[in-house]
Design an enzyme around this catalytic site. Structure first.
Site, mmCIF file in Angstrom:
data_model
loop_
_atom_site.group_PDB
_atom_site.id
_atom_site.type_symbol
_atom_site.label_atom_id
_atom_site.label_comp_id
_atom_site.label_asym_id
_atom_site.label_seq_id
_atom_site.Cartn_x
_atom_site.Cartn_y
_atom_site.Cartn_z
ATOM 1 N N GLU A 302 35.247 41.288 38.219
ATOM 2 C CA GLU A 302 34.698 42.649 38.244
ATOM 3 C C GLU A 302 35.181 43.485 37.060
ATOM 4 O O GLU A 302 35.594 44.627 37.199
ATOM 5 C CB GLU A 302 35.051 43.345 39.569
ATOM 6 C CG GLU A 302 34.457 42.616 40.766
ATOM 7 C CD GLU A 302 34.621 43.352 42.089
ATOM 8 O OE1 GLU A 302 35.604 44.090 42.240
ATOM 9 O OE2 GLU A 302 33.751 43.182 42.957
ATOM 10 N N ASP A 375 33.108 38.636 50.497
ATOM 11 C CA ASP A 375 33.897 39.830 50.204
ATOM 12 C C ASP A 375 34.133 40.668 51.459
ATOM 13 O O ASP A 375 33.526 41.730 51.599
ATOM 14 C CB ASP A 375 33.162 40.657 49.135
ATOM 15 C CG ASP A 375 34.042 41.736 48.545
ATOM 16 O OD1 ASP A 375 35.200 41.851 48.965
ATOM 17 O OD2 ASP A 375 33.559 42.460 47.658
ATOM 18 N N GLU A 403 36.395 48.689 54.636
ATOM 19 C CA GLU A 403 35.392 49.007 53.625
ATOM 20 C C GLU A 403 33.974 48.716 54.104
ATOM 21 O O GLU A 403 33.066 49.507 53.896
ATOM 22 C CB GLU A 403 35.695 48.193 52.351
ATOM 23 C CG GLU A 403 34.673 48.370 51.258
ATOM 24 C CD GLU A 403 35.018 47.595 49.985
ATOM 25 O OE1 GLU A 403 36.096 46.966 49.951
ATOM 26 O OE2 GLU A 403 34.206 47.638 49.053
ATOM 27 N N HIS A 547 26.272 41.862 53.473
ATOM 28 C CA HIS A 547 26.172 42.644 52.241
ATOM 29 C C HIS A 547 24.890 43.469 52.188
ATOM 30 O O HIS A 547 24.171 43.462 51.189
ATOM 31 C CB HIS A 547 26.230 41.683 51.034
ATOM 32 C CG HIS A 547 26.776 42.314 49.785
ATOM 33 N ND1 HIS A 547 26.103 43.280 49.084
ATOM 34 C CD2 HIS A 547 27.935 42.131 49.101
ATOM 35 C CE1 HIS A 547 26.816 43.639 48.018
ATOM 36 N NE2 HIS A 547 27.942 42.965 48.026
HETATM 37 O O1 GCW Z 1 35.229 44.435 47.990
HETATM 38 C C1 GCW Z 1 35.489 44.725 46.652
HETATM 39 C C2 GCW Z 1 35.720 46.204 46.578
HETATM 40 C C3 GCW Z 1 36.402 46.621 45.303
HETATM 41 C C4 GCW Z 1 37.669 45.795 45.154
HETATM 42 C C5 GCW Z 1 37.295 44.327 45.114
HETATM 43 C C6 GCW Z 1 38.512 43.416 45.003
HETATM 44 C C7 GCW Z 1 39.761 46.453 44.210
HETATM 45 O O2 GCW Z 1 34.491 46.878 46.715
HETATM 46 O O3 GCW Z 1 36.675 47.995 45.388
HETATM 47 O O4 GCW Z 1 38.413 46.173 44.011
HETATM 48 O O5 GCW Z 1 36.637 43.997 46.311
HETATM 49 O O6 GCW Z 1 38.908 42.863 46.012
HETATM 50 O O7 GCW Z 1 39.038 43.260 43.908
#
Ligand code: GCW
Length: 726
Positions: A302, A375, A403, A547
């Site tokens: 990312e 995720d 989240e 998602h």
């Molecule tokens: O789920 C995602 C989140 C990001 C996060 C990333 C990660 C810290 O939306 O905010 O970044 O995972 O785990 O690195």
């Protein structure tokens, strides 16, 4: 005369009312599960009759940890007796500490041993080290807090199964918490090192009480300047405050720091100047913080910098940092990676990148793997990396902050998610945990430590290493945004301590300490908790979808989003709905992700006719008229899932209402408000999602389905600039 008596009567009534109401006085949740609410009835009488005395002469030398252990016990025992301990008597039960060493070479295990010697009742608290005695104090209070009688405390050895039990804070130095829903960061970098917020001690107490022993204080999306000298001084203040609680500090390190704060032209891990920079940085940190835990790194993920920027592998990057730390610490390298330019299924990318590196990581490197391959979604199968890197130390990463599960609204007790992954069988062999075999284990049958496990669970894979949880704490008075979110912090610690505990047992012990000891009320609260994650999955991600949430803030439904720059950021990438059907084919006919699992594991998910429906659309693409178990079409069933979730939420609200007399009014009302919000949001998820699915498949709503109140366009138009945590 009459008037005087009237006054006396009124006073008596007022006093009686206060006394009766005392256990239900308003509470703000700050005390977490460490409230030590006064015992009632026979349990109270029993403790007062025991008149326990915590012996002052602790094992020599007395360390700050032992002072805390003793004070916690004294304070807790007094609180359980209504605020003041019964005066010591000749027949008082004595609590005697035998606490081993303070050299840091113990394993934090302990034994609580109630016994009667020549008519004298005593509880021996023995541990292999001082932190073990602290844990024993908390354990004793936890038992009493649930109503166990003092002399009936189970005589059992207890010890942490996993060596590393960590929180990962995604807290930024400016006080904003990425994916934080409970206010601002609890870390006050601005006033450190001179001023230590007393909350830092309460935070350490809470962590120690559930066995958490490591804290990464900053976001994995890290700022390089947190490695500068002034931040090391701030971190040292925290490290010194938390050390007596058995907590070591760690830092998230930005891989490009040598360039950003070191003035170098490169961060190439094989460049000698870069190696020297990290070596000097590590030495500088250890000079201030001798027990510094190490670095957590998010690299080439990312947009974060990493070794691949220089054509080097994850192993080369991690090993360079590991060499700088040497035997003093650990590099925790995250496996959460996926790339925009990679056309393979996003859920397959971490496995594809990391499996070829198995065996290449240095001994003091741990690879930290999220519970599932996508995720932190409401429901995911376990990550296929578990079991697939037998020559690498793997650690589990869970997300305590919600989240993708409603954030700090509604309720989602996450222990079942973690229990599911821990108990999942990888179908692959693992080496046994080679640490000292236990002769007095309380965690199941003895095994020969030299015999490999033929088919290991995820818990067995990670037990020799540890578990990390992305923290859900913030500056909110109750720490976690909602009262029930405290349970997720608690459950994370308890499962890292002992992954064979059940979600239900953890829920009950938490509820008894947090809300009420009434067994029936505790049973009902724990039932609500146990069902809660499934309800969220049912209305946000039914039948294995994932998602589908709004972009950026990740709150609420947005399955229609399909225009984001990176394909795998789009909900449409995951649901793949069109006129014919819906779902992501991950079989050999599709992305092939299923083949990343051991054959026996893959087999349970291979056939859409027999698969557990919770995973149906995760692994399969099926037609809208596909008949699933029970005879409904997929479309009918999808509609029903949303409706069932609403019914479940309504029933839970009624259940909570019925508990009114057991919970103090302040927290009862706060939870009721959370529940009302969740019902509203669940309806929104259903209405918006069904409107969208209908726009794709053109089918009428199944018979009996509630009409959709607004147009799809209206749902699409909703926006949430105020959503926190982005
Ligand atoms: O789920 C995602 C989140 C990001 C996060 C990333 C990660 C810290 O939306 O905010 O970044 O995972 O785990 O690195």
């Amino acid at each position: 005369m009459m008037r005087g008596r009237g006054l006396v009567n009124r006073l008596a009534i007022a006093i009686a009312a206060i006394l009766l109401a005392a256990p239900l006085r308003a509470e703000d949740g700050y005390a977490l599960w460490l409230r030590h609410a006064p015992l009632e009835g026979e349990a109270l009488a029993d403790l007062r009759a025991a008149a326990p005395v915590v012996m002052g002469d602790l094992t020599d030398p007395v360390s700050p940890t032992l002072v805390i252990a003793r004070d916690e016990l004294r304070r807790g025992l007094a609180a359980l007796q209504g605020g003041e301990s019964a005066a010591p008597r000749p027949d008082s039960v004595t609590l005697v500490f035998r606490c081993g060493t303070d050299k840091g070479d113990g394993d934090n295990g302990f034994l609580l041993l109630p016994m009667t010697i020549e008519n004298h009742r005593t509880i021996q608290i023995s541990a292999s080290d001082h932190v073990g005695c602290l844990y024993a104090s908390y354990k004793l209070l936890r038992e009493l807090g649930q109503g166990t009688r003092l002399m009936a405390i189970p005589r059992r050895v207890d010890y942490p199964v996993m060596p590393l039990r960590m929180l990962n804070h995604w807290d930024n130095p400016d006080g904003h918490v990425e994916r934080g829903y409970a206010g601002r960061s609890i870390f006050d970098w601005w006033h450190l090192p001179e001023k230590l917020d007393p909350r830092m001690i309460d935070y350490a107490r809470a962590n120690a009480s559930i066995g958490i022993n490591g804290v990464v204080v900053n976001n994995v999306n890290a700022k390089a300047f947190m490695l500068e000298a002034r931040y090391i001084a701030k971190l040292k203040r925290l490290a010194d405050a938390w050390r007596p609680y058995g907590i070591r500090v760690f830092l998230s390190a930005r891989f490009s720091a040598p360039m950003e704060i070191g003035g170098l032209a490169t961060a190439d891990p094989l460049d000698p100047a870069v190696e020297a920079w990290w070596q000097a940085k590590a030495d500088e940190i250890y000079a201030s913080i001798p027990d510094f835990g190490g670095f957590l790194v998010k690299a080439n993920s990312e947009g974060q910098p990493g070794p691949q920027d220089y054509g080097r592998s994850h192993a080369e990057g991690a090993n360079m940092l590991a060499a700088a730390l040497g035997e003093r610490g650990t590099v925790i390298w995250r496996a959460f990676v996926y790339k925009a330019e990679d056309s393979i299924d996003r859920t397959m990318q971490a496995y594809a990148e990391f499996v070829p590196l198995d065996g290449q990581f240095a001994d003091n490197v741990i690879v930290q793997v999220k519970n599932g391959p996508l995720d932190f979604q409401p429901r995911e199968p376990f990550h296929p990396l578990f079991g697939a890197m037998p020559n690498t130390r793997l650690m589990l990463e869970a997300q305590i902050t919600r989240e993708y599960l409603g954030q700090a609204t509604g309720m989602a007790y996450l222990a079942p998610t973690w229990e599911e992954v821990l108990k999942a069988n990888t179908g692959r062999p693992a080496a046994r945990d080679r640490r000292e075999p236990r002769i007095w284990s309380s965690h199941g049958p003895e095994v020969d430590p030299n015999e490999p496990i033929a088919s290991a669970t995820v818990a067995q894979v990670v037990a020799p290493v540890g578990m990390a949880g992305v923290a859900n704490t913030g500056s909110d008075r109750n720490w976690t945004g909602t009262h029930f979110d405290q349970a997720n912090w608690y459950a994370f610690g308890r499962l890292a301590w002992n992954p064979s505990l059940s979600s239900e047992d953890i829920a009950r012990e938490w509820a008894a300490q947090t809300f009420t000891r009434d067994p029936e009320a505790t049973r009902r609260i724990s039932a609500m908790m146990l069902a809660s994650r499934d309800l969220v999955a049912q209305y946000t991600a039914p039948l294995g979808l994932a998602h589908l949430m709004g972009t950026g803030h990740h709150y609420g439904p947005a399955p229609w989003v399909c225009d984001l720059e990176r394909p795998e950021w789009n909900p449409c990438y995951y649901h793949r709905a069109d006129k014919e059907g819906i779902g992501f084919d991950r079989t050999e006919n599709g992305s092939g992700a299923l083949a990343q699992y051991a054959p026996g594991v893959a087999a349970q998910w291979a056939d859409p006719a027999t698969i557990d429906e919770d995973y149906l659309l995760w692994f399969h693409r099926v037609r809208w008229d596909h008949r699933i178990k029970g005879g409904d079409t997929l479309w009918e069933r999808l509609s029903a899932e949303y409706a069932w979730a609403e019914i479940g939420l309504q029933a839970r609200m009624q259940g909570w209402e019925a508990l009114r007399g057991h919970i103090d009014p302040e927290r009862h009302a706060a939870v009721a408000a959370d529940m009302a919000r969740e019902l509203k949001d669940a309806r929104w998820w259903r209405d918006a999602s069904m409107a969208y699915w209908q726009s794709i498949n053109g089918l009428p709503l199944p018979a009996g389905a509630r009409p959709i109140p607004e147009s799809l366009e209206a749902y699409k138009a909703r926006s949430f600039p105020e959503a926190p945590g982005q």
